[in-house]
Write a protein that holds these residues in place. Structure first.
Motif, PDB file in Angstrom:
ATOM      1  N   MET A   1      96.770  37.040  22.902  1.00 51.41           N
ATOM      2  CA  MET A   1      95.632  37.724  23.483  1.00 51.41           C
ATOM      3  C   MET A   1      95.958  38.029  24.940  1.00 51.41           C
ATOM      4  N   SER A   2      95.610  39.192  25.379  1.00 51.24           N
ATOM      5  CA  SER A   2      95.908  39.582  26.753  1.00 51.24           C
ATOM      6  C   SER A   2      94.618  39.814  27.539  1.00 51.24           C
ATOM      7  N   TYR A   3      94.786  39.875  28.838  1.00 52.87           N
ATOM      8  CA  TYR A   3      93.703  40.191  29.770  1.00 52.87           C
ATOM      9  C   TYR A   3      94.092  41.506  30.433  1.00 52.87           C
ATOM     10  N   ASP A   4      93.238  42.505  30.339  1.00 52.58           N
ATOM     11  CA  ASP A   4      93.529  43.837  30.862  1.00 52.58           C
ATOM     12  C   ASP A   4      92.545  44.209  31.962  1.00 52.58           C
ATOM     13  N   ARG A   5      93.045  44.960  32.926  1.00 56.50           N
ATOM     14  CA  ARG A   5      92.224  45.373  34.062  1.00 56.50           C
ATOM     15  C   ARG A   5      92.872  46.618  34.683  1.00 56.50           C
ATOM     16  N   THR A   6      92.064  47.517  35.181  1.00 56.02           N
ATOM     17  CA  THR A   6      92.565  48.701  35.881  1.00 56.02           C
ATOM     18  C   THR A   6      92.400  48.489  37.380  1.00 56.02           C
ATOM     19  N   ILE A   7      93.460  48.798  38.117  1.00 52.95           N
ATOM     20  CA  ILE A   7      93.416  48.703  39.575  1.00 52.95           C
ATOM     21  C   ILE A   7      93.748  50.078  40.140  1.00 52.95           C
ATOM     22  N   ALA A   8      92.850  50.592  40.964  1.00 55.94           N
ATOM     23  CA  ALA A   8      93.065  51.882  41.624  1.00 55.94           C
ATOM     24  C   ALA A   8      93.938  51.679  42.858  1.00 55.94           C
ATOM     25  N   ILE A   9      94.913  52.563  43.040  1.00 55.28           N
ATOM     26  CA  ILE A   9      95.772  52.500  44.217  1.00 55.28           C
ATOM     27  C   ILE A   9      95.052  53.215  45.354  1.00 55.28           C
ATOM     28  N   GLU A  10      94.772  52.443  46.392  1.00 52.05           N
ATOM     29  CA  GLU A  10      94.014  52.942  47.538  1.00 52.05           C
ATOM     30  C   GLU A  10      94.913  53.078  48.763  1.00 52.05           C
ATOM     31  N   PHE A  11      94.390  53.711  49.784  1.00 49.71           N
ATOM     32  CA  PHE A  11      95.121  53.932  51.029  1.00 49.71           C
ATOM     33  C   PHE A  11      95.681  52.626  51.589  1.00 49.71           C
ATOM     34  N   CYS A  12      94.899  51.540  51.509  1.00 49.32           N
ATOM     35  CA  CYS A  12      95.324  50.252  52.075  1.00 49.32           C
ATOM     36  C   CYS A  12      96.530  49.661  51.354  1.00 49.32           C
ATOM     37  N   HIS A  13      96.848  50.145  50.170  1.00 48.18           N
ATOM     38  CA  HIS A  13      98.000  49.646  49.413  1.00 48.18           C
ATOM     39  C   HIS A  13      99.300  50.368  49.771  1.00 48.18           C
ATOM     40  N   CYS A  14      99.191  51.497  50.461  1.00 48.41           N
ATOM     41  CA  CYS A  14     100.334  52.415  50.596  1.00 48.41           C
ATOM     42  C   CYS A  14     101.004  52.377  51.957  1.00 48.41           C
ATOM     43  N   VAL A  20     102.987  52.656  46.966  1.00 44.12           N
ATOM     44  CA  VAL A  20     102.575  51.271  47.176  1.00 44.12           C
ATOM     45  C   VAL A  20     103.661  50.524  47.947  1.00 44.12           C
ATOM     46  N   PHE A  21     103.249  49.883  49.029  1.00 43.66           N
ATOM     47  CA  PHE A  21     104.122  49.026  49.834  1.00 43.66           C
ATOM     48  C   PHE A  21     104.345  47.754  49.028  1.00 43.66           C
ATOM     49  N   TYR A  22     105.589  47.394  48.766  1.00 42.03           N
ATOM     50  CA  TYR A  22     105.915  46.366  47.772  1.00 42.03           C
ATOM     51  C   TYR A  22     105.162  45.037  47.934  1.00 42.03           C
ATOM     52  N   PRO A  23     104.866  44.523  49.161  1.00 47.02           N
ATOM     53  CA  PRO A  23     104.118  43.260  49.213  1.00 47.02           C
ATOM     54  C   PRO A  23     102.697  43.380  48.641  1.00 47.02           C
ATOM     55  N   ARG A  24     102.163  44.582  48.613  1.00 48.10           N
ATOM     56  CA  ARG A  24     100.823  44.779  48.057  1.00 48.10           C
ATOM     57  C   ARG A  24     100.817  44.501  46.554  1.00 48.10           C
ATOM     58  N   TYR A  25     101.964  44.714  45.908  1.00 45.65           N
ATOM     59  CA  TYR A  25     102.048  44.393  44.486  1.00 45.65           C
ATOM     60  C   TYR A  25     101.864  42.887  44.269  1.00 45.65           C
ATOM     61  N   ALA A  26     102.392  42.062  45.171  1.00 46.12           N
ATOM     62  CA  ALA A  26     102.202  40.614  45.047  1.00 46.12           C
ATOM     63  C   ALA A  26     100.717  40.276  45.127  1.00 46.12           C
ATOM     64  N   GLU A  27      99.991  40.970  45.995  1.00 49.76           N
ATOM     65  CA  GLU A  27      98.547  40.765  46.079  1.00 49.76           C
ATOM     66  C   GLU A  27      97.863  41.176  44.778  1.00 49.76           C
ATOM     67  N   MET A  28      98.302  42.281  44.181  1.00 50.48           N
ATOM     68  CA  MET A  28      97.698  42.745  42.928  1.00 50.48           C
ATOM     69  C   MET A  28      98.003  41.783  41.782  1.00 50.48           C
ATOM     70  N   VAL A  29      99.211  41.205  41.771  1.00 51.42           N
ATOM     71  CA  VAL A  29      99.557  40.210  40.761  1.00 51.42           C
ATOM     72  C   VAL A  29      98.599  39.018  40.901  1.00 51.42           C
ATOM     73  N   ASN A  30      98.399  38.548  42.121  1.00 50.43           N
ATOM     74  CA  ASN A  30      97.469  37.447  42.347  1.00 50.43           C
ATOM     75  C   ASN A  30      96.046  37.849  41.961  1.00 50.43           C
ATOM     76  N   HIS A  31      95.685  39.089  42.229  1.00 48.17           N
ATOM     77  CA  HIS A  31      94.374  39.619  41.827  1.00 48.17           C
ATOM     78  C   HIS A  31      94.184  39.471  40.319  1.00 48.17           C
ATOM     79  N   MET A  32      95.223  39.776  39.563  1.00 49.85           N
ATOM     80  CA  MET A  32      95.138  39.643  38.107  1.00 49.85           C
ATOM     81  C   MET A  32      94.934  38.186  37.689  1.00 49.85           C
TER      82      MET A  32
END
Length: 129
Positions: A1-14, A20-32
């Motif tokens: 079973m998986s957990y799914d979520r949509t994340i919009a890429i915003e100005f603050c991520h770029c 996307v600035f690569y450290p922001r992906y680490a934040e999104m992973v933690n967000h998940m």
């Protein structure tokens, strides 16, 4: 079973190039992981901290496949890849853009590793791939 979520890429991520600035992906992973605990486990990080527990990330691996740009909406998926005595490893993917593995460790009030609580372990095992 998986957990799914949509994340919009915003100005603050770029970065200035509009990707996307690569450290922001680490934040999104933690967000998940954090939102998985809110939505599926029913145990928020805030409550965890209020009760004196913690769940720090012990290891994080990210493979960047292709860039995401300002305005993209990425569909993310989290699955539990491994459940140990006091740790869990999550596989987290964002479409064809990114694949990450995040290992967390359950910590008791003394901030030492402890077995998963009885109300969390069965949920992690249910989501185990």
């Amino acid at each position: 079973m998986s957990y799914d979520r949509t994340i919009a890429i915003e100005f603050c991520h770029c970065d200035p190039a509009g990707i996307v600035f690569y450290p922001r992906y680490a934040e999104m992973v933690n967000h998940m992981v954090e939102n998985f605990f809110i939505d599926r486990v029913g145990y928020s990080f805030g409550r965890m901290m209020d009760e004196g527990y913690g769940m720090p990330t012990a290891r994080l691996e990210i493979d960047f496949r292709k860039p995401a740009r300002l305005g993209d909406r990425l569909d993310w998926r989290l699955t539990v890849e491994h459940v140990g005595r006091s740790s869990a490893r999550f596989l987290i993917c964002a479409e064809d853009r990114l694949e990450a593995r995040s290992t967390v460790v359950w910590m008791d009030r003394g901030f030492v590793p402890a077995p998963w609580p009885d109300h969390i372990r069965p949920i992690l095992e249910t989501h185990h791939a």
